[in-house]
Structure formats: C-alpha cells, structure tokens
Design an enzyme around this catalytic site. Structure first.
Site, short mmCIF file in Angstrom:
data_model
loop_
_atom_site.label_atom_id
_atom_site.label_comp_id
_atom_site.label_asym_id
_atom_site.label_seq_id
_atom_site.Cartn_x
_atom_site.Cartn_y
_atom_site.Cartn_z
N CYS A 117 0.52 -0.86 0.44
CA CYS A 117 0.03 0.20 -0.09
C CYS A 117 0.95 1.11 -0.25
CB CYS A 117 -0.92 -0.02 1.09
SG CYS A 117 0.11 -0.11 2.74
N ASN A 137 2.30 1.61 4.33
CA ASN A 137 2.96 0.15 4.74
C ASN A 137 2.60 0.26 6.45
OD1 ASN A 137 5.64 -1.88 5.90
ND2 ASN A 137 3.51 -2.42 4.90
N CYS A 159 -1.21 0.86 7.51
CA CYS A 159 -2.42 0.61 7.75
C CYS A 159 -3.19 -0.57 6.99
CB CYS A 159 -3.50 1.55 7.14
SG CYS A 159 -3.04 3.43 8.42
N ARG A 160 -3.47 -0.51 5.41
CA ARG A 160 -4.01 -1.96 4.19
C ARG A 160 -3.15 -3.22 4.74
NH1 ARG A 160 -5.01 1.62 -0.14
NH2 ARG A 160 -3.59 3.56 0.53
N SER A 161 -1.67 -3.23 3.78
CA SER A 161 -0.73 -3.77 3.69
C SER A 161 -0.22 -4.99 4.83
CB SER A 161 0.00 -3.46 2.50
OG SER A 161 1.39 -2.73 3.27
N ASP A 193 -7.98 3.55 0.94
CA ASP A 193 -7.51 4.08 2.26
C ASP A 193 -7.60 4.73 3.37
OD1 ASP A 193 -5.64 5.79 4.03
OD2 ASP A 193 -4.63 6.53 2.14
P1 4NP Z 1 -1.73 2.58 3.96
O1 4NP Z 1 -2.46 4.09 4.60
O2 4NP Z 1 -1.00 3.51 2.65
O3 4NP Z 1 -2.68 2.23 4.08
O4 4NP Z 1 -0.95 2.72 4.98
C1 4NP Z 1 -1.63 5.03 4.97
C2 4NP Z 1 -0.90 5.29 5.86
C3 4NP Z 1 0.19 7.05 6.32
C4 4NP Z 1 -0.24 7.36 4.83
C5 4NP Z 1 -1.26 7.65 3.88
C6 4NP Z 1 -2.26 6.50 4.01
N1 4NP Z 1 0.06 8.78 4.73
O5 4NP Z 1 0.40 9.80 4.28
O6 4NP Z 1 1.01 9.08 5.87
#
Ligand code: 4NP
Length: 175
Positions: A25, A28, A30-32, A143
């Site tokens: 994702c 790294n 939340c989702r992945s 997201d």
């Molecule tokens: P992820 O979510 O891609 O599912 O881990 C996010 C976590 C952090 C950020 C964006 C999306 N960020 O902009 O810091």
C-alpha cells in the site's frame, strides 16, 4: 471478477512448492500490514504456514521502522489479529523475491509498475480488490488513514474476503 491476466498468473503459481506474496500500500502502516496479518492467520489455521512467505511494504517511506497505525492494530485486535510488522519501503529485490505483488489501490498499482525493473517483474503485480466478492461495490481497498472507525472495519472486511479467495485460488484441491 478476476481479470484473465490475473487468473493466468495465479494458475501458474498454484502448484508451486512455495508461495511468496508481498502486499503493498502507500504507507505500509494500515492496509498492507493488515493484509499480511489476515493472510498469515488464514495459512496458519489451514496448517499451511510452511508453504507461504508473506510480507508487506509501502511505496512511500514516511513511516519506515514503525509498527502499524494504532487504529489498525486496535481494529485488528478485535478480530484476533496481531499486527506487528515493522514498516518498510518497497525495494527492487522484492521483484525477484516474491511471486506475487498485491497492490491495494490503483495508485499503488501504477507506482509499482513504475518501479518494476522488467516487464516480467511488472507481470507479478495484481490488484487485491480483484480477489474480493465485495468488488461489486468497491473498486479498491480504500485508504483508511483519514477515515474513521468504519474505514478501518471496511478495510478488514475487504481484506478478509480477498485473502480467503486468494488462499483458495493458490491452493491445489482447495475449491
Ligand atoms: P496505508 O495508509 O497506505 O494503508 O498504510 C496510509 C498511511 C499513511 C499515509 C497514507 C496512507 N501517510 O500519508 O502518511
């Protein structure tokens, strides 16, 4: 429905001794890492952990070294998931070390295709939503970072759905 290209790739992997899958994702956190935790639990419960190498990474590097976002850990814990991956960024070696690279959304997919060193490497990239029955209502794993609790629950529901189908698709005699 799973695109033909993805179905063909899955069929080439189905009888492999080892399955090496990387979930990707943006951050790294939340989702992945949640996908990694969900998949790990599925293969553990099936007694199939030895066959699987499961990891996750982010296209961005802002959170390298961190545990998953607290909200994702809390929502995951309610479902009995332990999410203890330490954030890392995607690296070139990932395209050699994994058979399947699973993108959470279209932007992750496009970024991964840019990073892929060869056309063969790019062919390893698939979209997580293509494995979910809930794909009739969602076109990606959205997201949750700027969302509330429902966003995290939705991600876990979609990942549970997609990971079960991915496991079945890659397991001989499972369906
Ligand atoms: P992820 O979510 O891609 O599912 O881990 C996010 C976590 C952090 C950020 C964006 C999306 N960020 O902009 O810091």
């Amino acid at each position: 429905m799973t695109p033909d290209k993805t179905t063909r790739l899955i069929n080439t992997l189905k009888n492999k001794e080892k399955i090496r899958v990387l979930f990707v994702c943006l951050g790294n956190i939340c989702r992945s890492p949640a996908a990694e935790g969900v998949m790990r639990r599925i293969v553990d419960e099936a007694g199939d952990a030895d066959r699987w190498v499961i990891d996750s990474a982010g296209t961005g590097g802002w959170h390298v070294g961190q545990l998953p976002d607290k909200r994702m850990r809390v929502h995951g814990a309610r479902r009995g998931l332990t999410l203890d991956h330490h954030c890392r960024q995607v690296r070139q070696a990932d395209f050699d070390n994994f058979d399947l690279i699973v993108a959470m959304d279209d932007s992750n997919y496009a970024d991964l295709r840019e990073l892929a060193p060869t056309l063969d490497a790019a062919d390893k990239i698939v979209k997580m939503i293509d494995f979910a029955d809930m794909a009739t209502r969602y076109d990606c794993i959205p997201d949750p970072y700027y969302e509330g609790a429902e966003g995290f629950e939705l991600v876990l529901d979609l990942l549970d759905d997609a990971c079960h189908h991915l496991y079945t698709a890659l397991t001989p005699y499972a369906d």
